[in-house]
Design a protein around this motif. Sequence first.
Motif, mmCIF file in Angstrom:
data_model
loop_
_atom_site.group_PDB
_atom_site.id
_atom_site.type_symbol
_atom_site.label_atom_id
_atom_site.label_comp_id
_atom_site.label_asym_id
_atom_site.label_seq_id
_atom_site.Cartn_x
_atom_site.Cartn_y
_atom_site.Cartn_z
ATOM 1 N N ILE A 191 7.321 3.947 -4.300
ATOM 2 C CA ILE A 191 6.074 3.932 -3.511
ATOM 3 C C ILE A 191 6.396 4.350 -2.084
ATOM 4 N N TYR A 192 5.721 5.400 -1.628
ATOM 5 C CA TYR A 192 5.928 5.914 -0.256
ATOM 6 C C TYR A 192 4.840 5.355 0.645
ATOM 7 N N LEU A 193 5.255 4.699 1.764
ATOM 8 C CA LEU A 193 4.283 4.141 2.710
ATOM 9 C C LEU A 193 4.119 5.130 3.857
ATOM 10 N N ALA A 194 2.899 5.621 4.047
ATOM 11 C CA ALA A 194 2.614 6.584 5.126
ATOM 12 C C ALA A 194 2.473 5.811 6.443
ATOM 13 N N VAL A 196 11.383 9.957 4.988
ATOM 14 C CA VAL A 196 11.263 9.862 3.518
ATOM 15 C C VAL A 196 9.909 10.422 3.073
ATOM 16 N N ASP A 204 -0.297 3.255 6.834
ATOM 17 C CA ASP A 204 -0.474 2.215 5.814
ATOM 18 C C ASP A 204 -0.094 0.835 6.348
ATOM 19 N N VAL A 230 10.450 4.020 11.027
ATOM 20 C CA VAL A 230 10.400 2.629 10.555
ATOM 21 C C VAL A 230 11.820 2.226 10.192
ATOM 22 N N ASP A 237 0.870 -1.179 0.000
ATOM 23 C CA ASP A 237 0.000 0.000 0.000
ATOM 24 C C ASP A 237 0.901 1.221 0.000
ATOM 25 N N GLY A 238 0.375 2.337 -0.475
ATOM 26 C CA GLY A 238 1.203 3.550 -0.393
ATOM 27 C C GLY A 238 0.777 4.596 -1.398
ATOM 28 N N LYS A 239 1.713 5.496 -1.664
ATOM 29 C CA LYS A 239 1.457 6.619 -2.592
ATOM 30 C C LYS A 239 2.566 6.594 -3.648
ATOM 31 N N HIS A 278 2.085 -2.146 6.471
ATOM 32 C CA HIS A 278 3.533 -2.038 6.239
ATOM 33 C C HIS A 278 4.236 -3.349 5.913
#
Lengths: 32, 323
Positions: free
Chosen positions: B202-205, B233, B208, B272, B139-141, B210
Amino acid sequence: STIVLVFEAPKDFTFNLKAGQKIRFGEALGTM
Amino acid sequence: IQAASLTTATRLRPVHVLVGTGGGYVGYWQYGKYKDRELERQGIEVPPHVANEMEVALYKSIPTRLLSRAWGRLNQVELPMWLRKPVYSLYIWTFGVNMKEAAVEDLQHYRNLSEFFRRKLKPQARPVCNSHCVISPSDGKILHFGRVKNCEVEQVKGVTYSLETFLGPQTWTDISKGEDDAGSFQDLLVTKDGNQLFHCIIYLAPGDYHCFHSPTDWRVAHRRHFPGSLMSVNPGVARWIKELFCHNERVVLSGEWVHGFFSLTAVGATNVGSIRIYFDRDLRTNSPRYCKGSYNDFSYISSTNKEGVCMRKGEHLGEFNLG
């Protein structure tokens, strides 16, 4: 955290994405 | 006038100087953003303001690894039953977590925030797309994606980093390319004529899911672990610090898929700091001591296992952990 994919593929590989969009595991990133 | 300036000087306190300089800096910074907005309104593309060396050095001097390990220790403390619901509900509310997708929805089940952070999803919550050869591993952006040009990868629009610095030297396979066509690092990675090199970030907030999965059917042959900083990040930082992903702790998994070279890199961040790869029990990330600029290699190919680790599209691959 971040995940970075770097891979080789034929020229006609295309992403069906938009920068900034949310995505979920399992959804299509791209295809030939 | 002399008396007046004297009384003024004695009344001036350090806090006034701080407020004055701080206010001045914020005002200058706001004016810069106002100017950018005006230019964008006129349709002029404004290049991102990238941090200078001093700002990067200043940011890197923050003990992010120590903070990250302390944050991890804190989140390993087992919460009493009565505290679990309020703490996790606050986290859910703050980061917009959708607990309906979690394999275990009962908040009392999770002994600490670290366990809660590693929660798994219901299998049906994320169907794996069968009609496309590459799927999202998490998942991510989507921060950026596209073709790799001149060995540079864009971390966000307009801010690039060197692919060779990011992946390290191409020594994981004994490439027998002749001197003349060795070409650039990028040419070394592409194994089939006519192919191109592509990338996706892909950036994981924080809220999200993980864990991450295999993005395609491939064979993982090699792992390269770069100990490093654990700067945030967040997309805003990725716009500000060039080569951010080359500074941070990361694990590069490389191998082959049907079209040739394939790699997945998990990049850590302040909160993280640890990365787990389920089939690689020897991997230790976010250790107290490491040599700057070093990396350690490990090959999954051995005399008994010529293939490496075969991964199916969608298969569980690893996870990010707090601290």
